[in-house]
Design an enzyme around this catalytic site. Structure first.
Site: not given
Length: 269
Positions: A208, A210
């Site tokens: 992902d 952040d």
């Protein structure tokens, strides 16, 4: 029969099927039991010990993992080289989910974790300027590149305490400092490996962006687990290939990390 291994893998439960002819081994250490039973088996001609970092049922939060017991247990089995696959968040827009980062530096932002074996019977100062094994990193970079990974062959991993994720302000601060990825388990694993003269190589899979990088509600636990699970087969293949690429004879500085130092106790052989 004494069961031995020369390579250790510390990772998630999806890596169990990594090993052929696997045997479960219970190891006791002066620091209590490791996260779980260790599984020893083969990858090609190499003997490998697999240890689930958080336990098989994921019962250990990042700040509660028995890091000292884990590394001591692996060395007790003969392990001298450690591969550490993990999920991380990206601090850079260009490094999206699916990118593999082989960091060459780290920043410790944890607090309260036991991070040394040499804290009661005598002080030992171990060099840690370059926290990862150069030989292990070279093998991982070469293997990942030839396997077609979207690859960052260096970078700085900032390790946070967890189990919470970063705030947007923290994440933006990490990025402003020039750091690359953020995780919760890369320290003290790396320094404890160095204190035992083990080679340690991080294989960091970006799951992902952040919180300070992306627009939206931020990172969720479900998102991280889901993405890693979707990529675990590919990560398992990478780990197996890196294992076979690691040299059997160690000539790196990691093997000599304790040379000339007076240790207060004997290390497991």
């Amino acid at each position: 029969m004494v069961i031995r291994a020369d390579i250790g893998v510390i990772g998630g439960s999806g890596l169990y099927s990594l090993l052929d002819n696997a045997t479960e081994v219970e190891v006791t250490t002066p620091y209590g039991p490791p996260s779980d039973v260790i599984t020893v088996g083969q990858i090609g001609s190499r003997s490998v010990a697999f240890l689930p970092r958080h336990g098989r049922d994921h019962r250990f939060a990042p700040h509660r993992i028995p890091y000292r017991a884990n590394l001591w247990a692996l060395r007790s089995l003969g392990v001298r080289q450690v591969l550490a696959p993990s999920a991380v968040g990206s601090l850079r827009p260009e490094l999206g989910p699916g990118t593999l980062v082989i960091p060459d530096q780290l920043v410790d932002r944890t607090s309260g974790r036991a991070q040394t074996y040499y804290d009661t019977e005598g002080v030992v100062h171990v060099a840690f300027a370059d926290p990862y094994c150069p030989t292990g990193r070279a093998a991982a970079v070469s293997t990942a590149r030839s396997s077609g990974w979207d690859l960052a062959d260096d970078g700085t991993l900032v390790v946070i305490e967890g189990p919470r994720f970063s705030t947007r302000a923290e994440s933006r601060w990490f990025t402003a400092n020039g750091w690359t990825i953020v995780g919760m388990t890369g320290f003290p694993e790396s320094i404890l490996a160095r204190e035992l003269a083990l080679c340690y190589t991080s294989l960091s899979l970006v799951t992902d962006h952040d919180a300070g990088v992306e627009v939206g509600e931020g990172v969720s636990h479900e998102e991280v687990l889901s993405f890693f699970a979707a990529n675990v087969t590919r990560m398992r293949s990478l780990v197996a290939d890196v294992v076979t690429a690691l040299p059997e004879e160690r000539t790196c500085l990691c093997a000599h990390a304790l040379d000339g130092l007076k240790l207060p106790f004997d290390l497991p052989e």
